[in-house]
Scaffold this active site. Structure first.
Site, PDB file in Angstrom:
ATOM      1  N   GLU A   1      -7.876  -1.653   0.150  1.00 36.88           N
ATOM      2  CA  GLU A   1      -7.254  -0.324   0.200  1.00 36.88           C
ATOM      3  C   GLU A   1      -8.254   0.786   0.547  1.00 36.88           C
ATOM      4  OE1 GLU A   1      -3.390   0.317  -2.021  1.00 36.88           O
ATOM      5  OE2 GLU A   1      -4.776  -0.275  -3.602  1.00 36.88           O
TER       6      GLU A   1
ATOM      7  N   HIS B   1      -8.658   6.227  -6.429  1.00 34.78           N
ATOM      8  CA  HIS B   1      -7.336   5.584  -6.422  1.00 34.78           C
ATOM      9  C   HIS B   1      -7.189   4.767  -7.702  1.00 34.78           C
ATOM     10  CE1 HIS B   1      -3.816   3.384  -5.267  1.00 34.78           C
ATOM     11  NE2 HIS B   1      -4.464   2.235  -5.322  1.00 34.78           N
TER      12      HIS B   1
ATOM     13  N   HIS C   1       3.327   1.880  -7.425  1.00 35.53           N
ATOM     14  CA  HIS C   1       1.946   1.481  -7.179  1.00 35.53           C
ATOM     15  C   HIS C   1       0.942   2.221  -8.082  1.00 35.53           C
ATOM     16  CE1 HIS C   1      -1.313   0.750  -3.845  1.00 35.53           C
ATOM     17  NE2 HIS C   1      -1.796   0.651  -5.051  1.00 35.53           N
TER      18      HIS C   1
ATOM     19  N   HIS D   1      -4.295   2.789 -10.783  1.00 36.21           N
ATOM     20  CA  HIS D   1      -2.979   2.295 -11.213  1.00 36.21           C
ATOM     21  C   HIS D   1      -2.822   2.541 -12.714  1.00 36.21           C
ATOM     22  CE1 HIS D   1      -4.075  -1.072  -8.075  1.00 36.21           C
ATOM     23  NE2 HIS D   1      -3.777   0.062  -7.457  1.00 36.21           N
TER      24      HIS D   1
HETATM   25 ZN   LIG Z   1      -3.817   0.310  -5.361  1.00 35.39          ZN
END
Ligand SMILES: [Zn+2]
Length: 277
Positions: A82, A101, A195, A103
Site C-alpha cells: 500500500e 495509514h 478498511h 486500521h
Molecule cells: Zn491498509
C-alpha cells in the site's frame, strides 16, 4: 545542522514514529508511516515489509520515487503493497511531508456504518472536514475496481492511490485521480470504507499527533453515543481548535519519543539517548 545531520535526524524521527504509533495503538503489525525525503522532494522513505514496532535502523528503510512508488534501489527488499497511498499523496500535495495509514479498531465503526466521524473535543479540531460538512470524508475503493481485479480493499496501485489523494482536496467531487497538484490538502484525515484511514501532515510531529488523536476521538465518539448521544465541537470551535492543535504538538511528541526510547521492545539505532539506561 549540516544536511547530513538533518537527514539522520529525519530517519531517527521516522523510526521513533513507527514505535510511537505502535505504542499508542494506531498500528499493530499492519499500518505504516512515511516521510518525504528532506533533501529531495521527489523521493519518500518508509520501512520495508516489517511490523512498525520492529523497525530499528536505516537498513530497515526503503527510499521510493514519488513519481511511481518504485524503489530507488532496484535491489531493495519487499515493501508495503500500500505504499501507493504515500506516493500519490506526496505527488498531489507539495506541502505534505508525512503520511500515516492505519486500521486502528476504534476508527473502524466509522468505516463500516454511515455514522460520520466528527471532531468531539478540543484536541481533535483538525478532524473538521472542509469538503463535506462536519463529518470526516470516507473514500470507497469499490467503485474503482475493474473486471477481474482482486477486491481486497488494498490501495496497491497508483490509480487507487491518486483517487484517495483526491479526497484530501475540497474541490474533489470525483475519484478520477486526475486532480490538479496543490500545496496543501484541505483534509487532514480521510477514512477508507471497510478498511481504515489515512492521515497527512506537514511534518512527522503533526501527522503522528493527528493519527493518535483521530484514534482517541473515535473512541470518545463511540463511548458518547453508547452513553447518551454526543455533542461534538461546533464548526467554529473545530476551526479554532485546529489552529490551537498546530501550536501544541511538540509537547506530546517529546513525551512519546521518550516513552518508546525507554521501552525494551523498541530499538532505534539513531536514538541519542538509547544507551541512557
Ligand atoms: Zn491498509
Amino acid at each position: 545542522m549540516t544536511s547530513t545531520d538533518t537527514f539522520t535526524a529525519a530517519l531517527r524521527d521516522l523510526i521513533s514514529a513507527n514505535h510511537i504509533l505502535h505504542h499508542h495503538g494506531v498500528v499493530d503489525a499492519y499500518g505504516h508511516v512515511s516521510i518525504r525525503h528532506p533533501a529531495d522532494p521527489d523521493l519518500y522513505i518508509m520501512s520495508g515489509f516489517l511490523a512498525p514496532a520492529l523497525v530499528s535502523s536505516p537498513a530497515d528503510l526503503i527510499t521510493y520515487h514519488v513519481s511511481d512508488s518504485s524503489p530507488v534501489d532496484p535491489n531493495a527488499g519487499k515493501g508495503y503493497s500500500e505504499r501507493f497511498i504515500h506516493g500519490e499523496l506526496y505527488k498531489r500535495f507539495a506541502g505534505v511531508n508525512c503520511v500515516i495509514h492505519s486500521h486502528a479498531e476504534e476508527v473502524l465503526p466509522y468505516v463500516v456504518t454511515d455514522v460520520k466521524l466528527r471532531p468531539m473535543y478540543h484536541m481533535a479540531g483538525f478532524l473538521a472536514s472542509h469538503g463535506n460538512g462536519d463529518g470526516v470524508k470516507v473514500f470507497d475503493i469499490d467503485a474503482l475496481y475493474r473486471d477481474g481485479e482482486q477486491r481486497d480493499m488494498l490501495v496497491k496501485n497508483s490509480r487507487f492511490g491518486a483517487a484517495l489523494a483526491d479526497m484530501f482536496a475540497t474541490s474533489d467531487a470525483s475519484t478520477s485521480g486526475s486532480g490538479p497538484r496543490s500545496e496543501t490538502p484541505d483534509e487532514s484525515v480521510v477514512l477508507m470504507r471497510k478498511h481504515g484511514f489515512t492521515v497527512v501532515g506537514r511534518d512527522v510531529v503533526t501527522a503522528v499527533y493527528r493519527a493518535i488523536y483521530t484514534r482517541i476521538n473515535a473512541e470518545v465518539q463511540t463511548k458518547a453515543m453508547a452513553t447518551a448521544g454526543f455533542q461534538g465541537l461546533t464548526s467554529e470551535q473545530s476551526k479554532d481548535c485546529a489552529v490551537m492543535n498546530e501550536e501544541y504538538q511538540q509537547k506530546p511528541w517529546k513525551l512519546w519519543v521518550r516513552e518508546v526510547e525507554r521501552l525494551p521492545l523498541y530499538e532505534n539505532t539513531l536514538s541519542e539517548t538509547r544507551n541512557f539506561a
